[in-house]
Design a protein around this motif. Structure first.
Motif, mmCIF file in Angstrom:
data_model
loop_
_atom_site.group_PDB
_atom_site.id
_atom_site.type_symbol
_atom_site.label_atom_id
_atom_site.label_comp_id
_atom_site.label_asym_id
_atom_site.label_seq_id
_atom_site.Cartn_x
_atom_site.Cartn_y
_atom_site.Cartn_z
ATOM 1 N N MET A 1 120.827 -46.759 54.700
ATOM 2 C CA MET A 1 121.050 -46.398 56.157
ATOM 3 C C MET A 1 122.479 -46.302 56.448
ATOM 4 O O MET A 1 123.271 -46.860 55.774
ATOM 5 N N ASP A 2 122.722 -45.356 57.544
ATOM 6 C CA ASP A 2 124.109 -45.537 58.067
ATOM 7 C C ASP A 2 124.146 -46.788 59.177
ATOM 8 O O ASP A 2 123.044 -47.401 59.187
ATOM 9 N N LYS A 3 125.289 -46.788 59.654
ATOM 10 C CA LYS A 3 125.431 -48.081 60.745
ATOM 11 C C LYS A 3 124.704 -47.972 61.756
ATOM 12 O O LYS A 3 124.408 -48.932 62.460
ATOM 13 N N GLU A 4 124.105 -46.739 61.951
ATOM 14 C CA GLU A 4 123.007 -46.589 63.373
ATOM 15 C C GLU A 4 121.819 -46.810 62.970
ATOM 16 O O GLU A 4 120.801 -46.652 63.533
ATOM 17 N N GLY A 5 121.498 -46.874 61.585
ATOM 18 C CA GLY A 5 119.928 -47.269 61.287
ATOM 19 C C GLY A 5 119.425 -45.922 60.802
ATOM 20 O O GLY A 5 118.151 -46.183 60.255
ATOM 21 N N LYS A 6 119.943 -45.055 60.625
ATOM 22 C CA LYS A 6 119.275 -43.729 60.084
ATOM 23 C C LYS A 6 119.213 -43.686 58.610
ATOM 24 O O LYS A 6 120.144 -44.111 58.181
ATOM 25 N N VAL A 7 117.805 -43.352 58.391
ATOM 26 C CA VAL A 7 118.002 -43.422 56.890
ATOM 27 C C VAL A 7 118.429 -42.240 56.127
ATOM 28 O O VAL A 7 117.862 -41.038 56.600
ATOM 29 N N ILE A 8 119.100 -42.334 55.160
ATOM 30 C CA ILE A 8 119.805 -41.174 54.560
ATOM 31 C C ILE A 8 118.921 -40.665 53.506
ATOM 32 O O ILE A 8 118.964 -39.762 53.002
ATOM 33 N N GLY A 9 118.297 -41.733 52.683
ATOM 34 C CA GLY A 9 117.443 -41.580 51.728
ATOM 35 C C GLY A 9 116.985 -42.862 50.899
ATOM 36 O O GLY A 9 117.192 -43.870 51.664
ATOM 37 N N HIS A 10 116.545 -42.634 49.687
ATOM 38 C CA HIS A 10 116.003 -43.727 48.996
ATOM 39 C C HIS A 10 116.900 -43.619 47.352
ATOM 40 O O HIS A 10 116.842 -42.637 46.680
ATOM 41 N N SER A 11 117.689 -45.060 47.568
ATOM 42 C CA SER A 11 118.416 -44.947 46.086
ATOM 43 C C SER A 11 118.028 -46.268 45.131
ATOM 44 O O SER A 11 117.625 -47.457 45.582
ATOM 45 N N ARG A 12 118.080 -45.683 44.044
ATOM 46 C CA ARG A 12 117.490 -46.599 43.043
ATOM 47 C C ARG A 12 118.622 -47.635 42.614
ATOM 48 O O ARG A 12 118.448 -48.875 42.294
ATOM 49 N N ARG A 13 119.922 -47.045 42.640
ATOM 50 C CA ARG A 13 121.245 -47.938 42.518
ATOM 51 C C ARG A 13 121.105 -48.953 43.626
ATOM 52 O O ARG A 13 121.489 -50.191 43.342
ATOM 53 N N ALA A 14 120.867 -48.605 44.802
ATOM 54 C CA ALA A 14 121.064 -49.750 45.897
ATOM 55 C C ALA A 14 119.720 -50.789 45.590
ATOM 56 O O ALA A 14 120.046 -52.028 45.778
ATOM 57 N N GLY A 15 118.581 -50.160 44.870
ATOM 58 C CA GLY A 15 117.429 -51.283 44.753
ATOM 59 C C GLY A 15 117.988 -52.320 43.422
ATOM 60 O O GLY A 15 117.563 -53.290 43.541
ATOM 61 N N GLN A 16 118.668 -51.640 42.476
ATOM 62 C CA GLN A 16 119.207 -52.492 41.482
ATOM 63 C C GLN A 16 120.130 -53.450 42.072
ATOM 64 O O GLN A 16 119.960 -54.703 41.565
ATOM 65 N N LYS A 17 120.964 -53.131 42.952
ATOM 66 C CA LYS A 17 121.933 -54.204 43.659
ATOM 67 C C LYS A 17 121.130 -55.165 44.241
ATOM 68 O O LYS A 17 121.525 -56.414 44.205
#
Length: 315
Positions: free
Chosen positions: A206-222
């Motif tokens: 998400m951005d700082k306003e809470g808007k979902v930009i997408g689904h990330s596997r790399r963020a999931g790994q982190k």
């Protein structure tokens, strides 16, 4: 915007601040808050008045109720036995029994099975669930993780039953060091395995306003890696300190006169150390983490001009 996400995004706290906050969120009274009170608290936090009046005691209490009972990723109520406040009462005694020498197959398997059943369910419920999955998929994954974690957990006890070593150093490593290493490593692996769908399917960024930009596997790994590290530190420390204390306690006059007191000392030490380490572990990394957009997938980078995005780490 989900109130809990807004709080963790806006309040970029230091480790000490997160630690102090978690000591409040882990209050056992958070296990018995009624659904009606939680809903009223979240309605209050959704108003404009809550955003500009953080110091108000009523607002602070509302935040505590919301943060301690609702998953920020799904906005769903966390079942009472799996809320963060229930973690210590459930795992503390089981960690103690899982570190005790086994006298038979039952006393060897039951503590390990109980421990990893609870932690696996806790990890899944308090993780991310925004990716596409079927409930049966989570059940099968959880069953496999429980079985494998229990198997690895009993390996030190099997080794102790099979090998009777005369060498003091080898016996010390087998009976004291090996169980600590295994419970620390297997606990971290348990997180990686129970939440393995997150790096595979991706989690919300998400951005700082809470808007979902997408689904990330790399963020999931982190997210999963950070949680696994915190859990390894938690259970490694909680298993190591009582063993060190017991080593020195056995050399005191008190132990010679009252040998059975060792159990009480180890149990008390385990609960006290975990009582300190649980908020340390939960606050080791921010609940809503930050990740550079340049480190994410191409489809996400092309969908936003933001340089930094946010993701839910989970507990």
């Amino acid at each position: 915007m989900e109130p809990n996400v807004r709080f963790w995004t806006a309040e970029r706290q230091s480790f000490v601040q997160r630690f102090l906050l978690w000591t409040e969120l882990l209050d056992p009274t958070n296990l018995v808050i009624s659904i009606e009170k939680i809903e009223k608290s979240r309605q209050l936090l959704s108003t404009d008045a809550a955003r500009g009046n953080v110091e108000d005691k009523k607002i602070q209490e509302a935040w505590k109720k919301s943060l301690s009972t609702v998953n920020p990723d799904s906005s769903k109520l966390i079942p009472a036995p799996f809320r963060p406040a229930a973690f210590l009462p459930f795992t503390g005694p089981v960690v103690f029994f899982s570190m005790m020498p086994s006298k038979g197959i039952k006393s060897m398997i039951l503590p390990q099975l109980s421990f990893y059943t609870y932690t696996t369910a806790f990890n899944i419920i308090n993780g991310n669930a925004s990716y596409h999955h079927h409930p049966r998929e989570s059940l099968l994954l959880g069953a496999g993780v429980i079985a494998s974690s229990t198997f690895f957990g009993i390996i030190p006890h099997l080794a102790q039953m099979k090998y009777s070593l005369d060498n003091y150093l080898a016996r010390f490593l087998l009976r004291r060091v090996l169980p600590v290493l295994f419970i620390a490593q297997v606990s971290g692996m348990n997180v990686l395995a129970s939440r393995s769908l997150e790096p595979m399917r991706g989690i919300k960024v998400m951005d700082k306003e809470g808007k979902v930009i997408g689904h990330s596997r790399r963020a999931g790994q982190k997210a999963v890696k950070e949680t696994a590290i915190s859990r390894t530190v938690l259970f490694g420390t909680s298993a190591c300190v009582p063993e060190v204390l017991a080593y020195f306690f056995k050399r005191t006059q008190c132990f010679l006169q009252h040998p059975r007191s060792l159990w009480a000392v180890k149990l008390s030490c385990t609960i006290l150390v975990m009582g300190l380490m649980v908020p340390v572990s939960f606050g080791m990394f921010p609940q809503i983490g930050q990740i550079q957009c340049s480190k994410l997938e191409e489809e996400i980078r092309s969908s936003t001009e933001e340089t930094e995005l946010f993701y839910n780490r989970g507990v």
